[in-house]
Design a protein around this motif. Structure first.
Motif, PDB file in Angstrom:
ATOM      1  N   LEU A   1       0.818  -1.207   0.000  1.00 11.50           N
ATOM      2  CA  LEU A   1       0.000   0.000   0.000  1.00 11.50           C
ATOM      3  C   LEU A   1       0.855   1.260   0.000  1.00 11.50           C
ATOM      4  O   LEU A   1       0.452   2.295  -0.533  1.00 11.50           O
ATOM      5  N   ASN A   2       2.046   1.173   0.563  1.00  6.88           N
ATOM      6  CA  ASN A   2       2.911   2.343   0.662  1.00  6.88           C
ATOM      7  C   ASN A   2       3.763   2.575  -0.575  1.00  6.88           C
ATOM      8  O   ASN A   2       4.470   3.588  -0.649  1.00  6.88           O
ATOM      9  N   THR A   3       3.724   1.674  -1.534  1.00  4.87           N
ATOM     10  CA  THR A   3       4.549   1.867  -2.734  1.00  4.87           C
ATOM     11  C   THR A   3       4.127   3.102  -3.526  1.00  4.87           C
ATOM     12  O   THR A   3       4.919   3.647  -4.289  1.00  4.87           O
ATOM     13  N   ARG A   4       2.898   3.564  -3.330  1.00  3.16           N
ATOM     14  CA  ARG A   4       2.447   4.740  -4.067  1.00  3.16           C
ATOM     15  C   ARG A   4       3.235   5.989  -3.686  1.00  3.16           C
ATOM     16  O   ARG A   4       3.314   6.936  -4.468  1.00  3.16           O
ATOM     17  N   THR A   5       3.816   5.989  -2.488  1.00  3.32           N
ATOM     18  CA  THR A   5       4.558   7.175  -2.065  1.00  3.32           C
ATOM     19  C   THR A   5       5.834   7.372  -2.882  1.00  3.32           C
ATOM     20  O   THR A   5       6.399   8.469  -2.872  1.00  3.32           O
TER      21      THR A   5
END
Length: 234
Positions: A90-94
Motif C-alpha cells: 500500500l505504501n509503494t504509491r509514495t
C-alpha cells in the motif's frame, strides 16, 4: 480632527489571504486526521495489541492506510508477514509521490530530505502541488507535513491510552472502523476514475472469492489482482 483609528483604515490580518487559506485548509485536514488517529490507536489496543505497537508504528511507518491494513490483519488472526507485506504494498504509491515533490526537497540537506521523505503523504503532496510558486510549494509541504505528523501521532497515543480501558470493540461497533476508513480512502478515486472503479471491483471480487479458503490477510494481497484490470484498460 480625525481620530488616529480612522486614518489607519480597517484592521487587516498580517497574513495574506492565500496564507490564511492554506492554514485553514491544513487545520481542517489535521482535524480529520486526528479523528482517524484516535480511532486507530483505540481499536488497535482494544483489539489486544500493546499500547506501544500503534504508537511506534505511527512514528516509524506513518501511513494511515498501511497502518489500518496491517493492524486489521493482525487483529483478524493474520500473521505479521502478511500484515507487513500488505502495508508495504500500500505504501509503494509514495514512491511516485516523492517524484512529484522532488523539487521541494532537492535543494535541502540530507537530513531535511530524509525528514521530508518521511512526511510524504497524499495530503502533503496535494498541498504542495496546489501551489504554483516554488517557495510557496515548499512552505505548503513543510507546514502540512509537520502539522499532520504531530497531530497524527499525538492522537494515536491518546486513542491507544483510551483504548486500554475499552473491553470489547465489537460492543461499540468500533470493529467496523477499519473497513470504513479504507473505503473512505479509496472512494474518491473510485468515484472519479472508471479504471480505478473496475480495478476495485475486480480486486474485491477476488478477495471475497478466496476468503473462505485462505488464511487471514492473504485475501487482501490477492485483491491486488485488480491491478491487472487497471493495466489492461491503461
Amino acid at each position: 480632527m480625525r481620530s488616529p483609528l480612522r486614518t489607519r483604515g480597517p484592521l487587516r490580518s498580517p497574513l495574506p489571504a492565500a496564507d490564511r487559506a492554506l492554514l485553514r485548509d491544513v487545520s481542517l485536514v489535521c482535524l480529520a486526521s486526528g479523528v482517524v488517529g484516535v480511532s486507530f490507536g483505540a481499536i488497535a489496543v482494544a483489539g489486544g495489541l500493546p499500547v506501544w505497537v500503534p504508537v511506534v508504528m505511527s512514528l516509524v511507518v506513518y501511513a494511515g492506510s498501511a497502518q489500518f491494513s496491517a493492524v486489521g490483519i493482525l487483529l483478524a488472526g493474520g500473521g505479521p508477514v502478511a500484515a507487513a507485506a500488505t502495508g508495504l504494498l500500500l505504501n509503494t504509491r509514495t514512491a511516485a509521490f516523492s517524484l512529484a515533490v522532488a523539487d521541494v526537497l532537492g535543494e535541502r540537506g540530507r537530513l531535511a530530505r530524509f525528514v521530508g521523505a518521511h512526511l510524504v503523504t497524499d495530503e502533503t503532496v496535494a498541498f504542495a502541488l496546489a501551489q504554483r510558486d516554488p517557495a510557496r510549494r515548499r512552505a505548503a509541504f513543510w507546514i502540512s507535513g509537520l502539522g499532520l505528523y504531530a497531530v497524527w501521532n499525538l492522537c494515536v497515543l491518546g486513542g491507544a491510552l483510551a483504548g486500554s480501558t475499552i473491553g470489547d470493540t465489537d460492543a461499540f461497533g468500533l470493529d467496523a472502523a477499519f473497513p470504513a476508513v479504507l473505503v473512505a480512502l479509496v472512494l474518491p478515486a473510485v468515484r472519479e476514475d472508471a479504471r480505478a472503479r473496475r480495478a476495485a471491483l475486480t480486486g474485491g471480487a477476488v478477495a471475497l472469492a478466496v476468503t473462505p479458503f485462505v488464511p487471514a490477510g492473504v485475501p487482501v494481497l490477492l485483491s491486488l489482482a485488480g491491478l491487472l484490470a487497471l493495466g489492461r484498460t491503461a
